[in-house]
Design an enzyme around this catalytic site. Structure first.
Site, PDB file in Angstrom:
ATOM      1  N   LEU A   1      37.752  47.448  20.972  1.00 43.74           N
ATOM      2  CA  LEU A   1      37.074  46.266  21.218  1.00 43.74           C
ATOM      3  C   LEU A   1      36.318  45.970  22.289  1.00 43.74           C
ATOM      4  O   LEU A   1      35.227  45.190  22.803  1.00 43.74           O
ATOM      5  CB  LEU A   1      37.834  45.040  20.551  1.00 43.74           C
TER       6      LEU A   1
ATOM      7  N   PRO B   1      33.523  32.519  31.339  1.00 44.41           N
ATOM      8  CA  PRO B   1      33.058  32.495  29.839  1.00 44.41           C
ATOM      9  C   PRO B   1      33.630  33.849  29.187  1.00 44.41           C
ATOM     10  O   PRO B   1      33.781  33.560  27.895  1.00 44.41           O
ATOM     11  CB  PRO B   1      31.515  32.763  30.287  1.00 44.41           C
TER      12      PRO B   1
ATOM     13  N   ASP C   1      42.128  32.633  35.748  1.00 43.70           N
ATOM     14  CA  ASP C   1      41.106  33.630  35.392  1.00 43.70           C
ATOM     15  C   ASP C   1      40.103  32.994  34.578  1.00 43.70           C
ATOM     16  O   ASP C   1      39.720  33.820  33.467  1.00 43.70           O
ATOM     17  CB  ASP C   1      41.232  34.905  35.012  1.00 43.70           C
TER      18      ASP C   1
ATOM     19  N   ASP D   1      43.516  35.692  27.201  1.00 42.92           N
ATOM     20  CA  ASP D   1      43.984  36.287  28.665  1.00 42.92           C
ATOM     21  C   ASP D   1      44.921  35.408  29.547  1.00 42.92           C
ATOM     22  O   ASP D   1      45.039  35.665  30.716  1.00 42.92           O
ATOM     23  CB  ASP D   1      42.985  36.991  29.556  1.00 42.92           C
TER      24      ASP D   1
ATOM     25  N   GLY E   1      38.431  45.863  33.917  1.00 44.04           N
ATOM     26  CA  GLY E   1      38.851  46.358  34.948  1.00 44.04           C
ATOM     27  C   GLY E   1      40.629  46.249  35.149  1.00 44.04           C
ATOM     28  O   GLY E   1      41.170  47.103  35.662  1.00 44.04           O
TER      29      GLY E   1
END
Length: 743
Positions: free
Chosen positions: A18, A138, A135, A153, A22
């Site tokens: 998907l 968008p 973090d 996340d 990094g």
């Protein structure tokens, strides 16, 4: 990371990739027993190399898995497979807010604020559980098929940086455009850090821009630290002053000046939008009185005039009905001339007027309510026009397979490509035998809608099981053949090595031996002292130390020197991250690796190599100066490698050894590039520190001192007095060493 498509992880069969970032790669996977799709995020291998990573991974994953909120992606499982750490998450069908912004640029004010309030509610819940996202951007906000924002996340950034209070290495993990100043400077983060980032997201949704834009990430960070926040209304004048004020408070550079909690942030948005909507409702309406004069006023004035007109018309109608049997003629309005000879005027409803004009208009309306003569009904001053029907909008569905059945609001025969529908929300289902059905709401608001729907084939679990068994058998056969080939190759290699010439150890020793610089004997004041404004408790008390003459390697031990040692001793070579080896300082070495290097070099040369003591290191770094840095009291530009030091490598990677001027003793890179191990065990402060420059040791020593700062740390860590520490068995991408010998 190797492509995992087709492989199995526990109960999951990986079907497609998907995305890749990094920090991690994410795959779509099918649970064979539950017959449901999930998303699996694999942490990239380079982030899982340190020995404490597993403990941090389990701790953070357990914390995130406890979050149960409709706007936070649910974690279902986590674990390790073939040295790869992963998390199994809810699979969200939709697209990221970043994709939506890329397509639309600016977004409507109401829609933007409602989305941000929903995300802020999720953050308030997480903050109450003691978790900070770190973090927000968008890319990490998914919008599902029903328009629900889902925060992704959670905990990944902290997982990859570890606990700053333990490592104190100042890692900067985040996205510069959305990072709060305290995060950019490597300081502690708090809920206000997330509020800053979410305020930047709202800024971007309303303006189509992030506040600070530059050519490099580090330039963005520097602008966010020094430049004032741009005014959102300079990009979009539709933003109200109150909403602009909320964004500016949310992005204040000082944590104490921001909203303390996400709930306070939501309350600020509500107040701003209440005022925005109130002003929107105060649009004025004008009513034309008899005689054609234009009457203007607020909504309340308009309603009063309309009520008077209706009462007048009603009264005249009743009078006419009663008198019709008495032979009095009722004259319809169109048959008689108007009471006034003034020309008739139609007014635009968007004009405004003063309260006095409203009063005058009310008087005119009162005068118009009386009939002109007996037998003639009153003339209405204003008759509201019926609102026009909203225009129909086209709905087009791009469906795969093309012969699937489409059901709109329960009607299976209603849909045709490009069909015209009035604005509204429609329940749509798409189904076909042999495929997994799709359902969702389609909203027609102010434009035509074209939407793609791809049905997935229904999974035959028995066929999957047969395929998996066949694949397992084939893999076992391949593994057996590979093992046989590997055994044969190993035998050949062993024979080749037996016949090969013995490695010239003297050549390796020559490659490993660094250039040594004499450091003269002397006496200095160790620890933090004026004019250094950043003194910490562990740098005190300052005290006098006498140093005997010794020699110190001119630069940090390089990859070329350490690799020669590794070749001679058959040790594993540290990872260079692809930045290059040779003359770059060695990194990813722990304290024991550094000690092993000195002991091997001592045994080969007969010269006693060792790590410098902490006192020797600071004496050599100061090189006779008493300033904050060996070159002065400011970090300046081009003196060292660190974020904000003004070099070509700032915050990106290590610099080749000797890239910066040497200090007065002829030593390079005593500030920045990589942290340097010394002999001393970590002890907070200098109480009972020896005055002869010897190392401080304890009977139980599990952590050692690091000095000098690195390419990854802000300038305050490069101060000559700054002290850091790390567990002796730990290593990282910004840790190396240099060696000393007695004179």
């Amino acid at each position: 990371m190797t492509d995992l498509i087709g492989q199995s992880i526990g109960h999951y069969q990986i079907t497609e990739r998907l995305g890749r970032g990094g920090m991690a790669e994410i795959y779509k996977a099918f649970h064979k027993e539950l017959e449901i799709y999930r998303a699996i995020k694999f942490i990239r291998a380079e982030f899982g190399g340190s020995e404490d990573f597993r403990a941090r991974f389990l701790k953070e994953a357990q914390g995130v898995a406890r979050l149960q909120h409709p706007n936070i992606v649910q974690i279902h499982d986590f674990g390790e497979s073939d040295d790869r750490y992963y998390m199994v998450m809810e699979f969200v069908e939709g697209r990221t807010l970043k994709d939506a912004l890329r397509d639309s640029g600016q977004m409507p004010i109401e829609k933007s604020v409602e989305l941000v309030k929903t995300v802020a509610g999720a953050l308030a819940y997480a903050h109450d559980q003691g978790l900070v996202h770190r973090d927000i951007k968008p890319d990490n906000i998914m919008i599902d098929a029903r328009g629900r924002p889902v925060l992704m996340d959670f905990g990944i950034a902290k997982l990859l940086t570890g606990d700053a209070k333990i490592t104190q290495t100042g890692h900067l993990i985040g996205t510069p455009a959305y990072m709060a100043p305290e995060q950019s400077k490597g300081e502690d983060v708090a809920p206000a850090t997330d509020i800053y980032a979410l305020s930047v997201v709202l800024f971007e949704m309303l303006t189509g821009h992030t506040p600070y834009e530059a050519d490099t990430p580090m330039a963005v960070v520097l602008k966010s630290l020094s430049d004032p926040m741009p005014m959102p209304r300079s990009f979009n004048t539709k933003i109200s002053e109150e909403l602009q004020g909320v964004i500016l408070k949310g992005t204040a550079k000082s944590v104490t000046e921001r909203y303390r909690t996400a709930s306070e942030f939501v309350a600020g948005l509500d107040r701003a939008m209440d005022r925005y909507r109130a002003r929107t409702m105060e649009e004025t309406v004008r009513l034309p009185p008899p005689g054609g004069a234009v009457v203007q006023g607020s909504n309340k004035g308009a309603l009063l005039l309309l009520l008077l007109a209706v009462l007048a018309v009603g009264a005249g109608g009743v009078w006419w009905w009663v008198q019709r049997d008495n032979g009095m003629r009722a004259v319809p309005p169109e048959a008689e001339p108007a009471m006034s000879s003034a020309p008739e005027t139609v007014a635009s409803p968007v004009e405004t007027t003063t309260p006095q004009a409203v009063a005058d208009g009310a008087k005119s309306a009162e005068g118009a309510a009386a009939p002109a003569e007996i037998g003639q009904p009153p003339v209405a001053a204003y008759e509201p026009e019926a609102e026009p029907e909203p225009p129909a909008l086209a709905l087009t569905l791009d469906i795969t397979p093309a012969d699937a059945t489409v059901i709109i609001d329960g009607d299976a025969g209603r849909y045709a490509p490009g069909m015209q529908l009035p604005p509204g929300t429609y329940a749509v289902q798409v189904m076909r035998d042999g495929y997994v059905s799709w359902s969702g709401d389609v909203v027609l608001s102010d434009r035509d809608v074209a939407q793609s729907v791809r049905l997935q084939r229904a999974v035959d679990t028995q066929a999957l099981a047969r395929e998996a068994a066949a694949k397992r058998d084939a893999e076992e056969q391949q593994a057996k053949q590979a093992a046989e080939r590997a055994a044969a190759l190993a035998a050949e290699e062993q024979a080749r090595r037996a016949q090969a010439a013995v490695v010239d150890v003297k050549t390796l020793v020559a490659r490993a031996t660094p250039v040594m610089v004499k450091v003269p004997a002397g006496r200095f004041t160790m620890g933090c002292q004026p004019p250094d404004p950043g003194c910490l408790d562990e740098e005190k008390p300052s005290h006098e130390v006498t140093i005997r003459a010794f020699r110190l390697s001119r630069g940090e031990i390089t990859f070329a020197q350490y690799d020669a040692f590794a070749d001679a001793t058959k040790r594993a070579k540290p990872d260079d991250k692809g930045w290059g080896r040779d003359n770059r300082p060695v990194m990813n070495v722990n304290w024991m690796d550094a000690i092993a290097f000195t002991e091997w070099l001592s045994g080969q040369t007969g010269v006693r190599y060792r790590l410098p003591t902490e006192a020797e290191w600071e004496y050599a770094a100061r090189a006779g100066t008493t300033t904050v840095y060996s070159w002065g009291n400011d970090v300046g530009f081009g003196n060292a490698n660190c974020p904000g030091c003004g070099s070509n490598w700032d915050g990106d990677r290590t610099a080749p050894s000797g890239s910066f001027p040497a200090n007065a003793f002829g030593l390079h890179d005593m500030h920045g590039n990589v942290w340097e191990w010394v002999q001393d065990c970590w002890q907070p402060g200098y109480a009972d520190a020896p005055g002869d420059g010897s190392a401080r040791r304890t009977t139980t020593c599990s952590a050692h001192v690091l000095r000098g700062g690195s390419w990854l740390d802000n300038p305050s860590y490069l101060r000559v007095a700054y002290r850091n520490w790390l567990g002796s068995a730990l290593k990282d991408v910004n840790i190396g060493f240099r060696v000393a010998v007695d004179e």
